[in-house]
Design a protein around this motif. Structure first.
Motif, PDB file in Angstrom:
ATOM      1  N   ARG A 175       0.823  -1.208   0.000  1.00  0.00           N
ATOM      2  CA  ARG A 175       0.000   0.000   0.000  1.00  0.00           C
ATOM      3  C   ARG A 175       0.859   1.262   0.000  1.00  0.00           C
ATOM      4  NH1 ARG A 175      -3.100  -3.793   2.891  1.00  0.00           N
ATOM      5  NH2 ARG A 175      -2.148  -3.409   4.930  1.00  0.00           N
ATOM      6  N   ALA A 176       1.947   1.240   0.782  1.00  0.00           N
ATOM      7  CA  ALA A 176       2.807   2.421   0.855  1.00  0.00           C
ATOM      8  C   ALA A 176       3.523   2.671  -0.465  1.00  0.00           C
ATOM      9  CB  ALA A 176       3.821   2.251   1.986  1.00  0.00           C
ATOM     10  N   VAL A 177       4.000   1.615  -1.101  1.00  0.00           N
ATOM     11  CA  VAL A 177       4.677   1.773  -2.395  1.00  0.00           C
ATOM     12  C   VAL A 177       3.720   2.343  -3.425  1.00  0.00           C
ATOM     13  CG1 VAL A 177       5.695   0.476  -4.316  1.00  0.00           C
ATOM     14  CG2 VAL A 177       6.440   0.018  -1.974  1.00  0.00           C
ATOM     15  N   HIS A 178       2.503   1.837  -3.437  1.00  0.00           N
ATOM     16  CA  HIS A 178       1.506   2.354  -4.385  1.00  0.00           C
ATOM     17  C   HIS A 178       1.226   3.834  -4.113  1.00  0.00           C
ATOM     18  CE1 HIS A 178      -1.996   2.371  -7.033  1.00  0.00           C
ATOM     19  NE2 HIS A 178      -2.667   2.962  -6.054  1.00  0.00           N
ATOM     20  N   ALA A 179       1.063   4.180  -2.836  1.00  0.00           N
ATOM     21  CA  ALA A 179       0.755   5.571  -2.481  1.00  0.00           C
ATOM     22  C   ALA A 179       1.912   6.507  -2.795  1.00  0.00           C
ATOM     23  CB  ALA A 179       0.391   5.663  -1.000  1.00  0.00           C
ATOM     24  N   ALA A 180       3.137   5.980  -2.693  1.00  0.00           N
ATOM     25  CA  ALA A 180       4.324   6.799  -2.960  1.00  0.00           C
ATOM     26  C   ALA A 180       4.640   6.903  -4.451  1.00  0.00           C
ATOM     27  CB  ALA A 180       5.528   6.223  -2.217  1.00  0.00           C
ATOM     28  N   GLY A 181       3.919   6.179  -5.269  1.00  0.00           N
ATOM     29  CA  GLY A 181       4.111   6.261  -6.704  1.00  0.00           C
ATOM     30  C   GLY A 181       5.317   5.501  -7.214  1.00  0.00           C
ATOM     31  N   LEU A 199       2.922  11.200   4.248  1.00  0.00           N
ATOM     32  CA  LEU A 199       2.228  11.432   5.515  1.00  0.00           C
ATOM     33  C   LEU A 199       1.457  12.752   5.509  1.00  0.00           C
ATOM     34  CD1 LEU A 199       4.939  10.242   8.079  1.00  0.00           C
ATOM     35  CD2 LEU A 199       2.846   9.045   7.422  1.00  0.00           C
ATOM     36  N   ALA A 200       1.901  13.698   4.730  1.00  0.00           N
ATOM     37  CA  ALA A 200       1.243  15.012   4.681  1.00  0.00           C
ATOM     38  C   ALA A 200       0.047  15.036   3.734  1.00  0.00           C
ATOM     39  CB  ALA A 200       2.254  16.073   4.255  1.00  0.00           C
ATOM     40  N   ASP A 201      -0.148  13.979   2.977  1.00  0.00           N
ATOM     41  CA  ASP A 201      -1.145  13.964   1.901  1.00  0.00           C
ATOM     42  C   ASP A 201      -2.356  13.130   2.321  1.00  0.00           C
ATOM     43  OD1 ASP A 201      -2.626  13.575  -0.414  1.00  0.00           O
ATOM     44  OD2 ASP A 201      -0.878  13.292  -1.695  1.00  0.00           O
ATOM     45  N   ASP A 202      -3.490  13.792   2.612  1.00  0.00           N
ATOM     46  CA  ASP A 202      -4.697  13.069   3.029  1.00  0.00           C
ATOM     47  C   ASP A 202      -5.158  12.062   1.977  1.00  0.00           C
ATOM     48  OD1 ASP A 202      -4.721  14.497   5.358  1.00  0.00           O
ATOM     49  OD2 ASP A 202      -6.603  15.556   4.981  1.00  0.00           O
ATOM     50  N   THR A 203      -5.055  12.452   0.720  1.00  0.00           N
ATOM     51  CA  THR A 203      -5.504  11.539  -0.347  1.00  0.00           C
ATOM     52  C   THR A 203      -4.649  10.283  -0.377  1.00  0.00           C
ATOM     53  OG1 THR A 203      -6.295  13.411  -1.657  1.00  0.00           O
ATOM     54  CG2 THR A 203      -5.938  11.325  -2.815  1.00  0.00           C
ATOM     55  N   ALA A 204      -3.339  10.426  -0.235  1.00  0.00           N
ATOM     56  CA  ALA A 204      -2.451   9.262  -0.217  1.00  0.00           C
ATOM     57  C   ALA A 204      -2.724   8.397   1.000  1.00  0.00           C
ATOM     58  CB  ALA A 204      -0.996   9.721  -0.238  1.00  0.00           C
ATOM     59  N   LEU A 205      -2.890   9.022   2.172  1.00  0.00           N
ATOM     60  CA  LEU A 205      -3.134   8.245   3.391  1.00  0.00           C
ATOM     61  C   LEU A 205      -4.472   7.520   3.354  1.00  0.00           C
ATOM     62  CD1 LEU A 205      -1.803  10.558   6.248  1.00  0.00           C
ATOM     63  CD2 LEU A 205      -0.714   8.534   5.261  1.00  0.00           C
ATOM     64  N   ALA A 206      -5.441   8.072   2.622  1.00  0.00           N
ATOM     65  CA  ALA A 206      -6.744   7.419   2.530  1.00  0.00           C
ATOM     66  C   ALA A 206      -6.648   6.056   1.855  1.00  0.00           C
ATOM     67  CB  ALA A 206      -7.723   8.312   1.776  1.00  0.00           C
ATOM     68  N   GLY A 207      -5.592   5.813   1.105  1.00  0.00           N
ATOM     69  CA  GLY A 207      -5.398   4.519   0.460  1.00  0.00           C
ATOM     70  C   GLY A 207      -4.607   3.532   1.284  1.00  0.00           C
ATOM     71  N   GLU A 266     -18.536  -0.109  14.807  1.00  0.00           N
ATOM     72  CA  GLU A 266     -19.570  -0.937  14.193  1.00  0.00           C
ATOM     73  C   GLU A 266     -19.939  -0.433  12.803  1.00  0.00           C
ATOM     74  OE1 GLU A 266     -21.691  -4.334  14.378  1.00  0.00           O
ATOM     75  OE2 GLU A 266     -20.905  -3.554  16.262  1.00  0.00           O
ATOM     76  N   SER A 267     -20.017   0.898  12.638  1.00  0.00           N
ATOM     77  CA  SER A 267     -20.449   1.467  11.356  1.00  0.00           C
ATOM     78  C   SER A 267     -19.440   1.284  10.240  1.00  0.00           C
ATOM     79  CB  SER A 267     -20.736   2.966  11.529  1.00  0.00           C
ATOM     80  OG  SER A 267     -19.546   3.643  11.927  1.00  0.00           O
ATOM     81  N   GLU A 268     -18.195   0.897  10.584  1.00  0.00           N
ATOM     82  CA  GLU A 268     -17.129   0.798   9.579  1.00  0.00           C
ATOM     83  C   GLU A 268     -16.660  -0.631   9.360  1.00  0.00           C
ATOM     84  OE1 GLU A 268     -13.960   3.407  10.692  1.00  0.00           O
ATOM     85  OE2 GLU A 268     -15.288   5.105  11.080  1.00  0.00           O
ATOM     86  N   ARG A 269     -17.378  -1.611   9.886  1.00  0.00           N
ATOM     87  CA  ARG A 269     -16.841  -2.964   9.869  1.00  0.00           C
ATOM     88  C   ARG A 269     -16.956  -3.660   8.528  1.00  0.00           C
ATOM     89  NH1 ARG A 269     -17.948  -5.041  16.104  1.00  0.00           N
ATOM     90  NH2 ARG A 269     -16.675  -3.373  16.985  1.00  0.00           N
ATOM     91  N   THR A 270     -17.663  -3.062   7.594  1.00  0.00           N
ATOM     92  CA  THR A 270     -17.704  -3.627   6.234  1.00  0.00           C
ATOM     93  C   THR A 270     -17.017  -2.698   5.250  1.00  0.00           C
ATOM     94  OG1 THR A 270     -19.862  -2.615   5.842  1.00  0.00           O
ATOM     95  CG2 THR A 270     -19.847  -4.870   6.708  1.00  0.00           C
ATOM     96  N   SER A 271     -16.151  -1.799   5.768  1.00  0.00           N
ATOM     97  CA  SER A 271     -15.591  -0.762   4.893  1.00  0.00           C
ATOM     98  C   SER A 271     -14.172  -1.037   4.440  1.00  0.00           C
ATOM     99  CB  SER A 271     -15.622   0.589   5.632  1.00  0.00           C
ATOM    100  OG  SER A 271     -14.766   0.569   6.762  1.00  0.00           O
ATOM    101  N   ARG A 272     -13.676  -2.241   4.617  1.00  0.00           N
ATOM    102  CA  ARG A 272     -12.304  -2.526   4.202  1.00  0.00           C
ATOM    103  C   ARG A 272     -12.187  -2.347   2.695  1.00  0.00           C
ATOM    104  NH1 ARG A 272      -7.962  -4.637   6.966  1.00  0.00           N
ATOM    105  NH2 ARG A 272      -6.437  -5.824   5.768  1.00  0.00           N
ATOM    106  N   GLU A 273     -11.165  -1.617   2.256  1.00  0.00           N
ATOM    107  CA  GLU A 273     -10.990  -1.313   0.843  1.00  0.00           C
ATOM    108  C   GLU A 273     -10.567  -2.556   0.058  1.00  0.00           C
ATOM    109  OE1 GLU A 273     -11.387   1.706  -0.537  1.00  0.00           O
ATOM    110  OE2 GLU A 273     -11.909   2.715   1.332  1.00  0.00           O
ATOM    111  N   ALA A 274     -10.982  -2.601  -1.208  1.00  0.00           N
ATOM    112  CA  ALA A 274     -10.598  -3.729  -2.059  1.00  0.00           C
ATOM    113  C   ALA A 274      -9.088  -3.862  -2.151  1.00  0.00           C
ATOM    114  CB  ALA A 274     -11.206  -3.565  -3.450  1.00  0.00           C
ATOM    115  N   SER A 275      -8.377  -2.731  -2.154  1.00  0.00           N
ATOM    116  CA  SER A 275      -6.919  -2.763  -2.259  1.00  0.00           C
ATOM    117  C   SER A 275      -6.260  -3.397  -1.043  1.00  0.00           C
ATOM    118  CB  SER A 275      -6.372  -1.341  -2.441  1.00  0.00           C
ATOM    119  OG  SER A 275      -6.710  -0.527  -1.333  1.00  0.00           O
TER     120      SER A 275
END
Length: 448
Positions: free
Chosen positions: A174-180, A214-222, A309-318
């Motif tokens: 995940r980190a390698v993908h986020a870092a490009g 670490l400074a990039d919310d979009t990258a951390l969201a992945g 409880e509200s997030e227990r089915t939210s695991r990302e496909a990645s």
């Protein structure tokens, strides 16, 4: 080449079979020998593998046995993937702790120490058999708690046993993908113990990318670990933590969420897998379909008990896409047999990599692997809170190993008491007493 899996009736075995059956697999396995104490579980897995073999142009020959000596003899590689005490033992690991108000998790905290106590006698026996019957074999340990079990097996097998885990693998992907970047362009600094580690640097083509990531919310969201623990916390750390650190950093929240759940993780898996093994035995022709459905549910719900409880089915496909420990195990096998060089995160002897830990302690480090063996990388110094947490957890682990080897209940109590997730010596004593009452294997391991 003969690959033996101890715990060959385990649910994840078809993933290994698929990996070694791929014509592009980096290591060629001629015989896959599956050993399990349960003939029934082997039979269920056989139904899945028979169906998978029809899809593969080059499946290995598969043998099945409940005789450990026969399984180990003449093996080139042995995967240790045991679950001593079964899922029923895991449930007791979880529930005993939760009933005392302590985190109940199978590998972290008191549940992990209970799991180790009943597993170490079996792991040491396996190591002795391998040393006698297949002295040139490499042993790749998946058995949890992987760091403790690998360290104990080293007494018999030395450097020919190595532990692997799929959580650092997923974090790195995940980190390698986020870092490009990609595997060829990335270097990194990762350090820790099994289920307790940090990615502290990631460079792409020589440029450090972690601060920008670490400074990039979009990258951390992945990145699942950042979502789980919060962007502000990973920024405070200046590192990406292994997801199991959630149990240490958010102990109160994790314990409360697990206690509020209708099922522990072990109870969920027991119900789910009991259905699979029953259905596979009753209808072997449908075993593969049943296994694939169960696998998706299992992976999609991984660590769900740690989330609200509200997030227990939210695991990302990645977070649950392919790869995993079986791919790393094959790359490790290929490198050790001379098919190229690989870099991966492994559980190996410390030997001064972290000077503040004992040299014989098993730690989790980046390693280069080739035909000459496994070569741990140098890592940046570990200091402050990261070092303190590693030292306290490793102390509990090594006390557990010594307590098991000497059948010393007093040392086992001390191991529980010094663990950072146990908040009272009195609670530690109750934990050990109740584990001994609930799990025959824990009591047997300490009886003199």
């Amino acid at each position: 080449m003969k690959l033996t899996i101890i715990g060959g009736g385990g649910f994840r075995v078809p993933q290994i079979f698929t990996a070694i059956s791929d014509p592009t697999a980096p290591a060629r396995v001629d015989e896959l020998c599956l050993h399990d104490v349960s003939a029934e579980r082997l039979s269920a897995i056989r139904g899945v593998l028979d169906a998978l073999a029809k899809r593969s142009p080059r499946p290995p020959r598969v043998t099945y046995t409940t005789d450990m000596d026969a399984a180990v003899t003449a093996a080139d590689f042995v995967f240790s993937a045991m679950r001593v005490g079964g899922l029923e033992g895991r449930i007791a690991d979880e529930r005993v702790a939760l009933d005392l108000g302590v985190l109940g998790q199978e590998t972290v905290g008191p549940g992990g120490l209970s799991y180790a106590l009943r597993t170490l006698p079996v792991a040491r026996d396996l190591a002795r058999r391998i040393a006698a019957l297949a002295p040139d074999a490499w042993v790749i340990n998946f058995t949890n708690p992987a760091g403790i079990v690998t360290e104990a097996m080293r007494t018999e097998l030395g450097d020919r046993v190595v532990g692997i885990c799929d959580t650092p693998i997923g974090l790195m992907r995940r980190a390698v993908h986020a870092a490009g970047g990609d595997a060829a362009s990335v270097t990194f600094d990762y350090v820790g113990l099994n289920h307790l580690g940090w990615l502290r640097s990631i460079t792409v083509d020589g440029a450090e990318r972690l601060p920008d990531l670490l400074a990039d919310d979009t990258a951390l969201a992945g990145i699942e670990e950042a979502r789980l623990m919060g962007f502000d916390w990973v920024r405070s750390l200046g590192a990406l933590p292994n997801e199991y650190l959630f149990y240490y950093y958010f102990q109160r929240e994790a314990t409360a969420r697990i206690r509020e759940s209708t099922q522990t993780r072990g109870e969920f898996l027991l119900a789910q897998q009991a259905d699979f093994y029953r259905d596979a035995a009753a209808m072997p022709v449908s075993a593969l379909d049943a296994w694939e459905r169960t696998k998706f549910e299992r992976e999609a719900s991984y660590m769900a008990e740690s989330r609200p409880e509200s997030e227990r089915t939210s695991r990302e496909a990645s977070d649950i896409e392919g790869g995993g420990y079986q791919a790393v195990a094959l790359a490790l096998m290929a490198a050790l047999t001379g098919s190229g060089t690989s870099t991966m995160i492994l559980n190996v002897a410390n030997r001064g990599a972290i000077p503040e830990l004992p040299p014989d302690a098993v730690v989790e480090l980046p390693c280069t692997v080739d035909a000459d063996g496994i070569h741990p990388h140098s890592v940046a110094p570990v200091t402050g809170d990261m070092l303190g947490l590693m030292q306290s957890v490793k102390a509990a682990e090594q006390l557990t190993i010594t307590a098991s080897a000497n059948r010393d209940a007093a040392l086992a109590w001390r191991a529980f008491a010094v663990h950072p997730l146990v908040d009272s010596v009195a609670t530690a004593k109750l934990l050990l007493e109740r584990y001994r009452e609930a799990i025959p294997g824990v009591d047997a391991a300490l009886r003199t």
